[in-house]
Every structure is written in structure tokens, then in C-alpha cells.
Design a protein around this motif. Structure first.
Motif, short mmCIF file in Angstrom:
data_model
loop_
_atom_site.label_atom_id
_atom_site.label_comp_id
_atom_site.label_asym_id
_atom_site.label_seq_id
_atom_site.Cartn_x
_atom_site.Cartn_y
_atom_site.Cartn_z
N THR A 194 0.82 -1.21 0.00
CA THR A 194 0.00 0.00 0.00
C THR A 194 0.86 1.26 0.00
O THR A 194 1.96 1.27 0.55
N LEU A 195 0.30 2.31 -0.59
CA LEU A 195 0.99 3.59 -0.69
C LEU A 195 -0.05 4.70 -0.65
O LEU A 195 -1.05 4.64 -1.36
N LYS A 196 0.19 5.71 0.18
CA LYS A 196 -0.68 6.88 0.24
C LYS A 196 0.12 8.09 -0.20
O LYS A 196 1.19 8.36 0.33
N ILE A 197 -0.42 8.81 -1.21
CA ILE A 197 0.25 10.00 -1.73
C ILE A 197 -0.78 11.10 -1.96
O ILE A 197 -1.99 10.85 -2.00
N LYS A 198 -0.30 12.32 -2.14
CA LYS A 198 -1.17 13.44 -2.51
C LYS A 198 -0.40 14.31 -3.49
O LYS A 198 0.57 14.95 -3.12
N HIS A 199 -0.84 14.31 -4.73
CA HIS A 199 -0.23 15.07 -5.83
C HIS A 199 1.18 14.61 -6.19
O HIS A 199 1.59 14.74 -7.32
N ASP A 200 1.93 14.11 -5.26
CA ASP A 200 3.34 13.82 -5.45
C ASP A 200 3.55 12.33 -5.71
O ASP A 200 3.19 11.50 -4.89
N ASN A 201 4.16 11.99 -6.84
CA ASN A 201 4.38 10.58 -7.12
C ASN A 201 5.84 10.17 -6.99
O ASN A 201 6.24 9.12 -7.47
N ALA A 202 6.67 10.95 -6.31
CA ALA A 202 8.09 10.62 -6.16
C ALA A 202 8.28 9.28 -5.44
O ALA A 202 9.07 8.44 -5.89
N LEU A 203 7.57 9.05 -4.34
CA LEU A 203 7.69 7.77 -3.64
C LEU A 203 7.11 6.64 -4.50
O LEU A 203 7.64 5.52 -4.50
N PHE A 204 6.07 6.91 -5.23
CA PHE A 204 5.47 5.94 -6.15
C PHE A 204 6.55 5.46 -7.14
O PHE A 204 6.72 4.26 -7.35
N TRP A 205 7.31 6.39 -7.73
CA TRP A 205 8.42 6.04 -8.62
C TRP A 205 9.40 5.11 -7.91
O TRP A 205 9.83 4.10 -8.47
N GLU A 206 9.79 5.47 -6.68
CA GLU A 206 10.78 4.69 -5.95
C GLU A 206 10.29 3.27 -5.65
O GLU A 206 11.06 2.32 -5.74
N ILE A 207 9.02 3.13 -5.32
CA ILE A 207 8.47 1.81 -5.02
C ILE A 207 8.48 0.94 -6.27
O ILE A 207 8.82 -0.24 -6.21
N LEU A 208 8.14 1.50 -7.42
CA LEU A 208 8.12 0.72 -8.65
C LEU A 208 9.51 0.30 -9.11
O LEU A 208 9.65 -0.64 -9.90
N LYS A 209 10.54 0.93 -8.60
CA LYS A 209 11.93 0.54 -8.91
C LYS A 209 12.35 -0.68 -8.10
O LYS A 209 13.37 -1.30 -8.39
N GLN A 210 11.58 -1.03 -7.08
CA GLN A 210 11.89 -2.17 -6.22
C GLN A 210 11.18 -3.43 -6.72
O GLN A 210 10.16 -3.33 -7.41
N PRO A 211 11.69 -4.61 -6.38
CA PRO A 211 11.02 -5.84 -6.81
C PRO A 211 9.58 -5.92 -6.28
O PRO A 211 9.33 -5.68 -5.10
N GLY A 212 8.66 -6.21 -7.18
CA GLY A 212 7.25 -6.31 -6.81
C GLY A 212 6.84 -7.68 -6.33
O GLY A 212 5.82 -7.84 -5.67
N HIS A 213 7.61 -8.71 -6.68
CA HIS A 213 7.34 -10.08 -6.24
C HIS A 213 5.91 -10.50 -6.57
O HIS A 213 5.27 -11.20 -5.78
#
Length: 165
Positions: free
Chosen positions: A38-57
Motif C-alpha cells: 500500500t501507498l498513500k500520496i497526494k499530488h506527489d508521485n516521487a515515492l510511487f516512482w521509488e516503489i516501482l523501482k523495487q522488486p514487486g514479487h
């Protein structure tokens, strides 16, 4: 015989949450099931980018962007998700590059499209409980998503695994 979310509802009604019918499919996969991050963001997708760079398994990333009308994901992020083994995304928010997303082997459900991206100004929160569209989602959940809807359960239903790649 093809099975789907209606069949899960018929058999396990009391073990499910059913999302309000607000999500549309934008990815190349029309159905999926997996454990979540899970991920909670508001307007900013910087952390979203970082999570997608990690293995999703093989997991589904559930993103609560609070339904704000700006795109929090596009084709480059979807490409990262595919390359890093994410099965799909459920986004309480908007996406862009929808024509390209349909060609990718990734499940993507979102509220809709918006050509304008958000700002990179606010931090996000990873691995937190989320609440949107009539759902309460946390890391203990399994999602089942297809053309008929989005289901959340604390149980994985093995007999439906072959119908949800």
C-alpha cells in the motif's frame, strides 16, 4: 468454464469487501489477484516512482492518491512496474498515457485519465492502511480484480487461482 469475481462473491460473500464501481481498467491484463503493498500520496508521485523501482514479487500496489484530478502514473512508471515484477496497480486516482498502458502486461485500475501530472512536493507513506471506495485495505489483504469489480479479502481462495493469473 471461466470463473471470476461474481463466483467468488457467490461462495465467499461474508469474507469480502466489494469496491464501489468507480474503477476502470487501463492495463493489458483484464484480471488479476495477488497480495498487496500500500501507498498513500497526494499530488506527489516521487515515492510511487521509488516503489516501482523495487522488486514487486508479483504483488499489486494499491495507491491512494485521494482521487485528486492529476495523473500520478504514466507509461514510464508502468514500464518500471513490469520490469520489476509488479502484477498490477489499483489507483484511487488518475493515470495518463492510457493508449500505451493497454499494451503492457500489467493490470491497471484507476478512476480515469488526466493528461496533467501532479507536483513533486509532498512525501508519501508506504505500507499504511488505506480507506477509499468503500474498502479498507492493508498488507494482510488479497485483491481479486476483473471486468466485474474489485474484491478485497483477508483470505486467498486457492480454487480461483487459475482464473486470476
Amino acid at each position: 468454464m471461466e470463473m471470476g469475481t461474481p463466483d467468488i462473491c457467490d461462495k465467499y460473500r461474508d469474507l469480502l469487501q466489494v469496491a464501489q464501481p468507480v474503477f476502470k481498467s487501463f492495463g493489458g491484463l483484464s484480471r488479476m489477484s495477488a497480495d498487496v503493498e500500500t501507498l498513500k500520496i497526494k499530488h506527489d508521485n516521487a515515492l510511487f516512482w521509488e516503489i516501482l523501482k523495487q522488486p514487486g514479487h508479483g504483488r499489486i500496489l494499491v495507491v491512494d492518491a485521494e482521487g485528486d484530478y492529476c495523473a500520478v502514473m504514466g507509461d514510464r512508471m508502468a514500464d518500471l512496474a513490469v520490469k520489476n515484477g509488479w502484477k498490477g496497480l489499483l489507483i484511487h486516482g488518475y493515470i495518463r498515457d492510457s493508449a500505451l498502458l493497454k499494451t503492457m502486461p500489467l493490470g491497471i485500475w484507476a478512476l480515469g485519465t488526466c493528461p496533467m501530472k501532479g507536483h513533486l512536493t509532498r512525501p508519501g507513506h508506504l505500507s499504511v492502511p488505506l480507506r477509499f471506495a468503500g474498502l479498507d485495505i492493508d498488507l494482510s489483504n488479497t485483491l481479486y480484480i476483473d471486468e466485474d469489480g474489485v474484491l478485497v479479502s483477508t483470505d486467498a481462495f486457492a480454487e480461483f487461482a487459475e482464473y486470476f493469473p
